[in-house]
Design a protein around this motif. Structure first.
Motif, short mmCIF file in Angstrom:
data_model
loop_
_atom_site.label_atom_id
_atom_site.label_comp_id
_atom_site.label_asym_id
_atom_site.label_seq_id
_atom_site.Cartn_x
_atom_site.Cartn_y
_atom_site.Cartn_z
N GLU A 55 0.85 -1.19 0.00
CA GLU A 55 0.00 0.00 0.00
C GLU A 55 0.88 1.23 0.00
OE1 GLU A 55 -3.14 0.46 -0.31
OE2 GLU A 55 -4.10 -1.41 0.33
N VAL A 56 0.64 2.15 -0.92
CA VAL A 56 1.32 3.43 -0.92
C VAL A 56 0.41 4.37 -0.12
CG1 VAL A 56 2.22 5.34 -2.30
CG2 VAL A 56 2.44 2.97 -3.12
N LEU A 57 0.93 4.87 0.99
CA LEU A 57 0.12 5.64 1.93
C LEU A 57 -0.16 7.04 1.44
CD1 LEU A 57 1.93 4.58 5.22
CD2 LEU A 57 -0.20 3.65 4.29
N SER A 58 -1.35 7.51 1.72
CA SER A 58 -1.70 8.91 1.49
C SER A 58 -2.34 9.43 2.77
CB SER A 58 -2.66 9.05 0.31
OG SER A 58 -3.88 8.40 0.58
N ARG A 59 -2.31 10.74 2.93
CA ARG A 59 -2.84 11.33 4.17
C ARG A 59 -4.30 10.96 4.39
NH1 ARG A 59 0.10 16.91 3.21
NH2 ARG A 59 -0.85 16.49 1.21
N SER A 60 -5.08 10.92 3.34
CA SER A 60 -6.51 10.69 3.50
C SER A 60 -6.85 9.23 3.83
CB SER A 60 -7.27 11.14 2.25
OG SER A 60 -6.88 10.37 1.14
#
Length: 190
Positions: A97-102
């Protein structure tokens, strides 16, 4: 007046819809499709989070594909950003998983909990798009998970499930980090 219930989707129906989607990415759980919101970058004129997200995924897909070639593994399109499956069964052995703030809390919480239930899964990883950092969780004998972390573009991360060792400099190739963005590390040449 009551709302009509939405019929549950099969995984095949979900994949068909998701592959045709252009602007909105979604996830699939328990027969339902959930739209995922994108991050809005607070700075104008810099790479936004969607661009960084796409670059990191593309780099990882290329690097992983090169590393196991004809080893009976394949990268599948599914709800996580990257799933490497054993073509013989086909069961996932690695999820990234490539993390994003949302979506970070959801990815680290509920989704990670679901991943740990997959019997064939040997590793899952979280890849930051805010800084060069990869966190790998590796299943141990007895079912416990071992955590390892690689930080900085000079570091290397290892995905034992697919026999790949990848430099973070390659994972983050062409990714521009905004020096004023919280949590970023300086990249080479900055």
């Amino acid at each position: 007046m009551s709302a009509q219930p939405h019929p549950r989707l099969t995984p095949e129906e979900y994949l068909e819809i998701e592959r045709a989607a252009v602007e909105v990415r979604s996830e699939f759980y328990d027969g339902r499709m959930y739209a995922m919101s994108g991050d809005e970058h607070p700075y104008r004129g810099v790479q936004d989070s969607e661009v960084r997200h796409a670059l990191v995924i593309a780099n990882l897909r290329d690097l992983l594909g090169d590393s196991f070639g004809q080893a009976g593994l394949d990268i599948a399109d599914f709800a996580p950003d990257i799933v490497v499956v054993d073509c013989q069964r086909p069961n996932p052995v690695l999820i990234i998983e490539v993390l994003s703030r949302s979506t970070e809390a959801y990815d680290r919480g509920f989704k990670a909990q679901q991943y740990r239930k997959i019997g064939s899964l040997q590793e899952y990883a979280f890849v930051s798009q805010a800084e060069p950092r990869v966190e790998v969780f590796r299943r141990q004998v007895g079912g416990n998970w071992l955590f390892s972390e690689a930080m900085g573009t000079e570091s290397v991360c290892r995905f034992e499930s697919v026999g790949a060792e990848i430099a973070l400099a390659e994972i983050y190739s062409k990714v521009a980090f905004e020096s004023g963005e919280p949590g970023t590390l300086p990249t080479a040449g900055s």
